[in-house]
Structures are given as structure tokens and as C-alpha cells.
Motif scaffolding. Structure first.
Motif, short mmCIF file in Angstrom:
data_model
loop_
_atom_site.label_atom_id
_atom_site.label_comp_id
_atom_site.label_asym_id
_atom_site.label_seq_id
_atom_site.Cartn_x
_atom_site.Cartn_y
_atom_site.Cartn_z
N GLU A 198 0.83 -1.20 0.00
CA GLU A 198 0.00 0.00 0.00
C GLU A 198 0.87 1.26 0.00
N TYR A 202 -4.20 5.26 6.42
CA TYR A 202 -4.64 6.24 7.41
C TYR A 202 -4.81 5.57 8.77
N ILE A 244 -12.51 10.74 1.72
CA ILE A 244 -11.42 10.01 1.08
C ILE A 244 -11.67 8.51 1.07
N ASP A 248 -10.78 0.91 -1.65
CA ASP A 248 -9.35 0.73 -1.92
C ASP A 248 -8.45 1.50 -0.97
N VAL A 249 -9.03 2.23 -0.01
CA VAL A 249 -8.23 3.06 0.90
C VAL A 249 -8.13 2.37 2.27
#
Length: 334
Positions: A198, A202, A244, A248-249
Motif C-alpha cells: 500500500e 490512514y 477520502i 481501496d483506501v
């Protein structure tokens, strides 16, 4: 055989500091440090915010502490600083500045002699070990010493009895960490393999946990792994950052046992609804046997942080990027 000297030394140093507390009026605590040392101060500030009716607390980055020059900094202030090797120039300068204002200056470091010690009234030598490894004396690691200082202060000044419960609980922290390691080694290894490629991860938390999320973001992911990151306060998540989020995050959410847990639970509900790459570190899932119920909310961040230390080590191995690797730090002028 484990060397007990650090344990005995730290306890003796703390007793001297508590005697100094008795001799002074203290109305304000300033926590002053940089980077990870600063992040570890958040749980202790949370404790003072929750528990004290006469003493307030603030956290400052060392350099800004000097430039901002708080007008409330005085002889009735306690300034607590931390620097691993006691050589951080901004923190040493902050200690000198605090003494010039008449404050009582207490500094934490894991070395016995350093420039920071020379500018302090008292020092505490905490124990330290690299990420993911078992510390033989977790009860005198930096975050534990910070709690002892905060709770000891309120024990002396306000008769807060959580200090005694803290001491007995910290003595059992090693066994709690051991169980976390035994039960979660396979899980952190799996997480490391899943997220090793990645580009951004976060971290999010609230309350006493927030400092751990901040430390992991800036010290582990950004500094030690060069992975883009940002620490998001769970209470601020819905005021911009949640835009955000998609499948995919990746997000790491720390969930504690303190009074702000509802903020983290709200964030969890949203993360599960719209995200897929999630690491949920929930203190409720750990065996906290030996930790007094009244201080579990305060000590849960230390347990969550140990899980993160395990993950950090596993991630560094999966990425073949040792935690000690640096590009600029200690290598170029800054």
C-alpha cells in the motif's frame, strides 16, 4: 535473569519528584516533546483532563513551546519533557526556557546522562526496546512513566486513589502484552502481507488513544516505512476526511475503553459500510486480566500500541524495509 536496575532507578527517581510536588503549588502541566515522544503524552493529558479539578494540561511541540511563550508558564507550572537519548536540541532548549520561567522541569530519557538532563530539575530513566519485542519492564517504559507522573501528581495534590490502582495494574502489563503477542502474531503477519504494498494507510482514534494513532502515522508509517499517512481524530472524521474513504483506501482504527469510545464506534460503522481495507484494533478483544477496571480506559492505549508495535515489525519484514532505515534523519543537516 532480567536486570532489575532500571526498575529500581526509575522508582527512586519518581519518589524524589513526588517529594518535590509536595513542596510546590502546581496549577498547570505542560507536556513538551517532538514526534513520537510527544504522541505518547496524549494519554496522560487525557487522564489529567478527566480527573483533575485544579490542574490543567497542554501538549506542545518543543520548538513552538518556546516561540509561542505561553503566558501561563510560571513557577506554578510543571513541565514534563521527553527525548529518547536526551539529545533533541529543540527539547533541550525548551527545558532551559521552562526553567527560566521558574517552572519545575522533569525530563524523561532512556540514557543516564544527556544535554536534556543538564537543563532539568529531575530526570527519569525509562526502559526502552525496539518495536514488536517484549519489554521486560513495561511498567517503566516511557508511556508508563508518564502515567505515573500524572497520576502521582494527582495523588499528592488531590488524593486521587487511581495512582495505587495504576501501580498494581502496570505490574501486570507484561503478562497482558505476552498474551497479546501469543494470540495475535499470526494476525499481524497476515495484515503485513496484505498491506505491504500500500502507498497510503490512514490511522484513526480518539481520546486517550489518539496519540497512539498519531505516533503510528508519523513515526512508523511515514518515518520508518515511507508510507503516506495521516492521523485522523475520530471526532473529525465526519467533518471532511471521510470523503477520502472507498474500498481501496486502507484505514487502521484504534478503539479504546475510555469515555470517547462512542466516537470510534461511529467511525467503525461508517468504515464497515463504505470501506474494505480495514484493520480494527479494539481493546475489548484483548485479555486485560490484572488491569484494574477503573484504569482500563487509561491503560488500553498502551495495549493497543503494543499490537501496533507488533504490526510495525511484521510490516517492516514483509516490505524488507527495516525500521531503522532512514533517508534524512541523523544523516543530513536539518
Amino acid at each position: 535473569m532480567v536486570n532489575a536496575a532500571p526498575y529500581m532507578n526509575a522508582n527512586a527517581q519518581l519518589e524524589q519528584i513526588f517529594e518535590a510536588f509536595k513542596q510546590r503549588t502546581i496549577t498547570r502541566v505542560f507536556y513538551v516533546a517532538c514526534g513520537g515522544s510527544s504522541a505518547l503524552m496524549y494519554p496522560s493529558k487525557y487522564f489529567l483532563d478527566r480527573e483533575s479539578s485544579t490542574i490543567t494540561a497542554e501538549i506542545y511541540s518543543s520548538n513552538e513551546f518556546i516561540h509561542r511563550n505561553p503566558q501561563s508558564l510560571s513557577e506554578q507550572s510543571l513541565v514534563i519533557l521527553c527525548s529518547h537519548k536526551g539529545k533533541t536540541p529543540e527539547t533541550t532548549a525548551a527545558a532551559k526556557f521552562a526553567k527560566s520561567k521558574g517552572a519545575l522541569v522533569v525530563s524523561l530519557m532512556y540514557v543516564e546522562t544527556a544535554p536534556l538532563a543538564d537543563e532539568s530539575d529531575f530526570i527519569v530513566n525509562y526502559s526502552w526496546i525496539s518495536a514488536g519485542n517484549m519489554e521486560p519492564h513495561p511498567e517503566i517504559m516511557n508511556y508508563a512513566v508518564l502515567y505515573k507522573l500524572a497520576m502521582g501528581l494527582l495523588y499528592v495534590k488531590e488524593g486521587n486513589n487511581k495512582y495505587e490502582k495504576l501501580l498494581s495494574s502496570l505490574d501486570n502489563l507484561g503478562s497482558v502484552f505476552e498474551k497479546v503477542m501469543q494470540q495475535n502474531t499470526g494476525l499481524v503477519d497476515a495484515y503485513a502481507q496484505k498491506y505491504k504494498d500500500e502507498k497510503i494507510i490512514y490511522t484513526m482514534a480518539s481520546g486517550a488513544n489518539y496519540g497512539m494513532a498519531y505516533s503510528f502515522a508519523i513515526c512508523i508509517l511515514m518515518e520508518m516505512q515511507r508510507i503516506h499517512s495521516h492521523a485522523i481524530h475520530a471526532g473529525e472524521f465526519f467533518h471532511g476526511p471521510f470523503e477520502i474513504l472507498d474500498k481501496d483506501v486502507p484505514f487502521i482504527l484504534l478503539m479504546g475503553l475510555d469515555e470517547t469510545r462512542p466516537l470510534e464506534e461511529r467511525a467503525l460503522t461508517f468504515l464497515k459500510q463504505y470501506g474494505e481495507k480495514l484493520i480494527i484494533v479494539d481493546a475489548k478483544n484483548f485479555d486485560l486480566t490484572g488491569i484494574d477496571e477503573e484504569v482500563q480506559g487509561y491503560l488500553a492505549p498502551l495495549v493497543n500500541n503494543f499490537f501496533l508495535r507488533m504490526f510495525a515489525l511484521a510490516l517492516s519484514k514483509a516490505r524488507n524495509h527495516p525500521l531503522e532505515t532512514r533517508r534524512y534523519m541523523f544523516k543530513v543537516p536539518y
